[in-house]
Design an enzyme around this catalytic site. Structure first.
Site, PDB file in Angstrom:
ATOM      1  N   GLU A 148       5.779  31.952   0.915  1.00  0.00           N
ATOM      2  CA  GLU A 148       5.141  30.601   0.659  1.00  0.00           C
ATOM      3  C   GLU A 148       4.623  30.709  -0.783  1.00  0.00           C
ATOM      4  OE1 GLU A 148       2.590  29.298   3.620  1.00  0.00           O
ATOM      5  OE2 GLU A 148       4.258  29.598   5.170  1.00  0.00           O
ATOM      6  N   GLU A 180      -3.898  31.425  10.487  1.00  0.00           N
ATOM      7  CA  GLU A 180      -4.115  31.320   9.035  1.00  0.00           C
ATOM      8  C   GLU A 180      -5.232  32.353   8.529  1.00  0.00           C
ATOM      9  OE1 GLU A 180      -2.643  29.894   6.612  1.00  0.00           O
ATOM     10  OE2 GLU A 180      -1.262  28.442   7.708  1.00  0.00           O
ATOM     11  N   ALA A 224      -7.333  27.921   4.980  1.00  0.00           N
ATOM     12  CA  ALA A 224      -6.804  26.552   5.527  1.00  0.00           C
ATOM     13  C   ALA A 224      -5.088  26.581   5.600  1.00  0.00           C
ATOM     14  CB  ALA A 224      -7.082  25.461   4.486  1.00  0.00           C
ATOM     15  N   GLU A 276       2.104  32.358  -1.886  1.00  0.00           N
ATOM     16  CA  GLU A 276       0.842  32.197  -1.929  1.00  0.00           C
ATOM     17  C   GLU A 276       0.258  33.791  -2.768  1.00  0.00           C
ATOM     18  OE1 GLU A 276      -0.675  29.823   1.947  1.00  0.00           O
ATOM     19  OE2 GLU A 276      -0.044  31.978   2.169  1.00  0.00           O
ATOM     20  N   ARG A 311       1.001  -1.028  -0.024  1.00  0.00           N
ATOM     21  CA  ARG A 311       0.202  -0.172  -0.022  1.00  0.00           C
ATOM     22  C   ARG A 311       0.938   1.319   0.076  1.00  0.00           C
ATOM     23  NH1 ARG A 311      -2.963  -3.240  -1.458  1.00  0.00           N
ATOM     24  NH2 ARG A 311      -5.228  -3.596  -0.374  1.00  0.00           N
ATOM     25  N   GLY A 344      -8.350   6.557   2.508  1.00  0.00           N
ATOM     26  CA  GLY A 344      -7.841   5.445   1.864  1.00  0.00           C
ATOM     27  C   GLY A 344      -6.435   5.625   1.201  1.00  0.00           C
TER      28      GLY A 344
END
Length: 375
Positions: free
Chosen positions: A329, A278, A262, A331, A216, A301
């Site tokens: 960063e 943030e 976020a 952004e 996996r 998953g």
């Protein structure tokens, strides 16, 4: 066999054991001191500095009987932080001894208060020990310099692991847990800002037997704090728009997506602290209160990523829609304000394609009247 003196965080024995790869039963440990120096916190950071201080002594740990492989593993770990292995003199029980130690680089950090390991260990011991697990998995595959360049994200992933271990267990109806998975091999074939982990494992089946061995792959990330800013007086929300690599890689026509605010939860930071930080960085907002919407995995998953999702109460006049982001960063974030009815219509039309935002809006719809009462 070699004798090494440690003045910093490698005095934390679980960390030392992790780096050398075995317990300390064959190693002799004692207190020793390094003359004309003291150990201080690096101001604003979570590590110590060795500071010249004539007439003082830096008290540390002397480890005797380390093998050549032990020293090689320690040298790899310390090179991640640009430390050099040198020869020096320390004093043990009044006797001068010639030993090796790792000499720190010149960093320009300002010394803070005197460093005490017992002050550092409760907050950082488990995180740094877990980070060392990943660091040492890279030995033989990446140079110490390469690992050093990505250590910040290694630290983030380690912090997330420690947070998961500290949680009260939330088990499925079967009651099966992590001990019902048998790992034969864990490797990290790719690591940079994110990492990919591969495992060869067997897991407990619902009939009680163990599965055949399977392979996996898991996308490794840190924990993240998400905030939907809401103004209960004006009955409006603020969403942020930025380019996202997931939709771009999928082939989506619109990689610029509307999202909640976020960002990752940094090591040593609480999810609530991260949410407030943030909001300031991405939208220039000060939140008066945070309501928990949900804590969980967006894609269990394939990914270790864990979201702490909040509704943030904020003042949202028209001018709150602004450009934001952290330059360092790279952004580039644009804020958009929508009234409640408009944003719910967007959700119904399928204009909102980020699942955590849809979850947050559904939560707001269910709790909106409570949020507005007394606002």
């Amino acid at each position: 066999m070699s004798d090494l003196f440690f003045f910093g965080t490698l005095r934390h024995l679980p960390l030392l054991e992790t780096v050398i790869g075995h317990d300390l039963s064959d190693i002799t440990l004692s207190e020793a001191s390094f003359a004309d120096h003291q150990i201080h916190w690096a101001d604003g950071h979570a590590f110590p500095l060795l500071v010249a201080s004539p007439g003082e002594a830096a008290v540390g740990l002397l480890a005797r009987g380390l093998s050549a492989e032990d020293v090689a593993r320690l040298d790899y770990y310390e090179q991640v932080f640009d430390f050099d292995l040198i020869w020096t003199e320390v004093t043990e029980n009044g006797v001068s001894r010639r030993v090796q130690m790792f000499w720190p680089p010149k960093t320009g950090h300002t010394p803070g208060p005197l460093f005490q390991l017992e002050d550092w260990a409760p907050k950082w011991g488990d995180i740094n020990t877990r980070a060392a697990v990943e660091v040492m998995r890279h030995r033989g595959h990446k140079t110490a310099a390469e690992v050093g360049a990505m250590y910040g994200m290694i630290h983030v992933r380690a912090s997330a692991h420690v947070a998961a271990q500290a949680e009260n267990p939330v088990l499925g109806p079967s009651g099966m847990q992590a001990s019902d998975v048998v790992n034969r091999d864990i490797s990290i074939p790719y690591a940079n800002f994110f990492a990919l982990e591969e495992r060869a494992l067997r897991f407990r089946r619902f009939d009680g037997s163990l599965s055949e061995e399977v392979e996996r792959a898991i996308f490794l990330s840190g924990d993240a704090a998400l905030v939907l800013p809401y103004d209960p007086v004006r009955d409006r929300v603020l969403l942020v728009e930025q380019v996202r690599m997931g939709p771009l890689a999928r082939g989506d026509h619109g990689p610029w997506q509307l999202e909640p605010i976020a960002g990752r939860v940094d090591p040593g930071e609480t999810p609530l602290d991260a949410a407030h930080r943030e909001a300031r960085e991405e939208a220039g907002l000060e939140l008066s209160h945070l309501h928990v919407i949900h804590e969980g995995y967006p894609s269990p998953g394939t990914s270790s990523e864990f979201f702490y999702t909040y509704l943030g109460i904020a003042d949202l006049p028209d001018e709150a829609a602004r450009l934001g982001g952290v330059d360092g960063e790279h952004e580039d974030i644009k804020g958009h304000i929508y009234d409640f009815d408009t944003v719910m219509a967007m959700l119904d039309r399928g204009d909102i394609r980020v699942v955590p935002l849809a979850l947050a809006l559904h939560w707001l719809a269910r709790n909106r009247e409570t949020m507005r009462t007394g606002a």
